[in-house]
Design a protein around this motif. Structure first.
Motif, PDB file in Angstrom:
ATOM      1  N   ALA A  15      21.837 -87.238 120.487  1.00 36.91           N
ATOM      2  CA  ALA A  15      22.821 -86.923 119.782  1.00 36.91           C
ATOM      3  C   ALA A  15      23.704 -85.913 120.306  1.00 36.91           C
ATOM      4  O   ALA A  15      24.852 -85.840 120.274  1.00 36.91           O
ATOM      5  N   GLN A  19      29.136 -87.101 123.162  1.00 41.35           N
ATOM      6  CA  GLN A  19      30.155 -86.378 122.632  1.00 41.35           C
ATOM      7  C   GLN A  19      31.452 -87.379 122.583  1.00 41.35           C
ATOM      8  O   GLN A  19      31.518 -87.961 123.380  1.00 41.35           O
ATOM      9  N   VAL A 165      24.681 -92.922 109.515  1.00 37.00           N
ATOM     10  CA  VAL A 165      25.357 -91.896 109.738  1.00 37.00           C
ATOM     11  C   VAL A 165      24.809 -90.542 109.963  1.00 37.00           C
ATOM     12  O   VAL A 165      24.913 -89.460 110.905  1.00 37.00           O
ATOM     13  N   SER A 166      23.594 -90.172 109.296  1.00 32.74           N
ATOM     14  CA  SER A 166      22.581 -88.839 109.452  1.00 32.74           C
ATOM     15  C   SER A 166      22.194 -88.893 110.921  1.00 32.74           C
ATOM     16  O   SER A 166      21.614 -87.931 111.535  1.00 32.74           O
ATOM     17  N   ARG A 168      23.593 -89.588 113.891  1.00 29.82           N
ATOM     18  CA  ARG A 168      24.856 -89.274 114.488  1.00 29.82           C
ATOM     19  C   ARG A 168      24.664 -90.413 115.696  1.00 29.82           C
ATOM     20  O   ARG A 168      24.561 -90.185 116.881  1.00 29.82           O
ATOM     21  N   SER A 170      25.480 -93.012 118.758  1.00 26.86           N
ATOM     22  CA  SER A 170      26.648 -93.023 119.802  1.00 26.86           C
ATOM     23  C   SER A 170      27.139 -94.583 119.857  1.00 26.86           C
ATOM     24  O   SER A 170      28.159 -94.697 120.717  1.00 26.86           O
ATOM     25  N   SER A 213      31.770 -90.173 113.137  1.00 32.21           N
ATOM     26  CA  SER A 213      30.900 -89.173 114.155  1.00 32.21           C
ATOM     27  C   SER A 213      31.505 -89.899 115.444  1.00 32.21           C
ATOM     28  O   SER A 213      30.617 -89.506 116.700  1.00 32.21           O
TER      29      SER A 213
END
Length: 407
Positions: A15, A19, A165-166, A168, A170, A213
């Protein structure tokens, strides 16, 4: 109780590496949806089919870890139109329900059989772990909430979407809608088909929460159940019944364009073997042409909504509907064997709604090709031929089941 920490460490490290604006990053690949991405088997969710679901095969080719909640046989849940297994955990002769125990701390395949787009953001993990008489809540608990329920009080009791969502993510594969459509199809009730506007609204809410995210997203559209082995044309079953299409229509009073489910197909075969064709067929086993057309139209409308939603998020859409339609129209040859969409034709599991391992491999290859073209990557495809030799869906050959010729 000792809980595996390896997945937790992997999740945090990956996570941090994911980015916004960094391009395609599959480090934390999450699957969200219903029975189709979950890897539903013949009549329940269990490891023999889960291990070859298309999200699993995609993740393997992407080279990323993809922990998932594998269930030991006979599994949990059920398939619309068939008698559901009782909610027993563990089942008779079972031990742990989840095949890896202690389990991984997280599951990255969060797909839950039977869940709708509205339920994905509303059904929350709820103790106790096993909910007698409520298979869907029990599966949500085991798939989404097992870490929280095992770690004790004070832990978050997520919905499916909140759990995703928790982590995160990619990269997220979203595949909703099929369970809702086949529920209505199996019930023979067009009023139960999802309506376009609320479907789009609920799906849009899911996508917005996931997109917060900044993961890459890929949508999978809804297959048409009328293209599956659950809905068989008279022409397709005639060779296996050793009867003519006209004879089948005459004996069972079928109109042009009517189709039949596996239940009708087997009842017809039994009656022909007994020399008394034309008897009663199981309730709901004949699919009127008008109802089939209504399902097709609604599925097309839902897929238009999915395409529009994906365009809003600049995300690609994998056309699962086209894959199944192509198999219905032309069959597919894999590993030297031609598979078809007819009942017992080798492509679908026994329920008729869900593809076997080969079908999931072909879907995975379509998704990988889409990723490669969209993100300028060169991920290798799945060797579908290698999978074909051990596909449970191919264990029955589509040969004649009726004893004597009938015209």
């Amino acid at each position: 109780m000792t809980i595996r920490a390896s997945t937790l460490a992997l999740a945090f490290s990956a996570a941090l590496a994911a980015q916004p604006g960094a391009g395609f990053d599959p480090a934390i690949t999450i699957a969200l949806g219903d029975a189709l991405p979950a890897g539903m088997g013949d009549f329940s969710l269990h490891s023999r089919f889960q291990e070859y679901s298309f999200p699993v095969l995609v993740a393997k080719q992407l080279g990323v870890v993809f922990p998932q909640p594998l269930f030991e046989a006979p599994g949990l849940g059920g398939v619309p139109g068939y008698t559901a297994l009782p909610v027993r955990a563990p089942a008779p002769q079972g031990a742990t329900v989840r095949t890896k125990f202690p389990p991984d701390l997280f599951a990255f395949n969060l797909a839950v059989p039977g869940i709708t787009v509205s339920e994905a953001a509303s059904i929350r993990v709820t103790p106790p772990l096993v909910q007698g008489g409520n298979a869907k809540q029990t599966m949500v608990n085991y798939i989404v909430g097992l870490p929280s329920l095992l770690l004790g009080s004070g832990k978050p009791l997520y919905t499916q979407v909140e759990a995703a969502v928790s982590l995160r993510p990619s990269f997220v594969i979203l595949a909703y809608g099929y369970s809702e459509v086949i529920e209505a199809a199996a019930a023979g009730d067009a009023n139960r088909l999802p309506l376009s506007a609320p479907f789009r609204q609920a799906y849009g809410s899911i996508a917005a929460k996931v997109a917060a995210s900044f993961p890459n997203m890929l949508f999978v559209n809804v297959p048409d159940p009328m293209d599956t082995a659950w809905a068989n044309t008279v022409e397709s079953i005639a060779p296996m019944l050793n009867a003519s299409p006209d004879g089948i229509r005459r004996w069972w009073n079928l109109a042009s364009g009517d189709m039949v489910t596996p239940a009708a197909f087997h009842a017809m075969g039994e009656q022909l073997d007994n020399g008394v064709p034309g008897g009663a067929l199981p309730d709901g086993s004949v699919i009127p042409a008008a109802f089939a057309a209504a399902v097709r139209a609604r599925v097309a409308a839902l897929n238009q909504e999915i395409a529009a939603l994906a365009a809003e998020h600049r995300a690609p859409v994998y056309d699962m509907a086209a894959l199944l339609r192509g198999v219905r129209q032309n069959g597919v040859t894999v590993g030297g064997r031609r598979l078809t969409a007819v009942h017992l034709g080798g492509f679908y599991t026994l329920n008729g709604f869900f593809p076997g391992r080969v079908g999931n491999a072909l879907a995975a290859n379509g998704i990988l090709a889409l990723i490669n073209s969209t993100h300028s990557r060169q991920y290798p495809l799945v060797d579908a031929a290698a999978i074909a030799g051990d596909d449970p869906a191919g264990r029955f050959a589509p040969t004649s089941i009726a004893g004597g010729a009938a015209q």
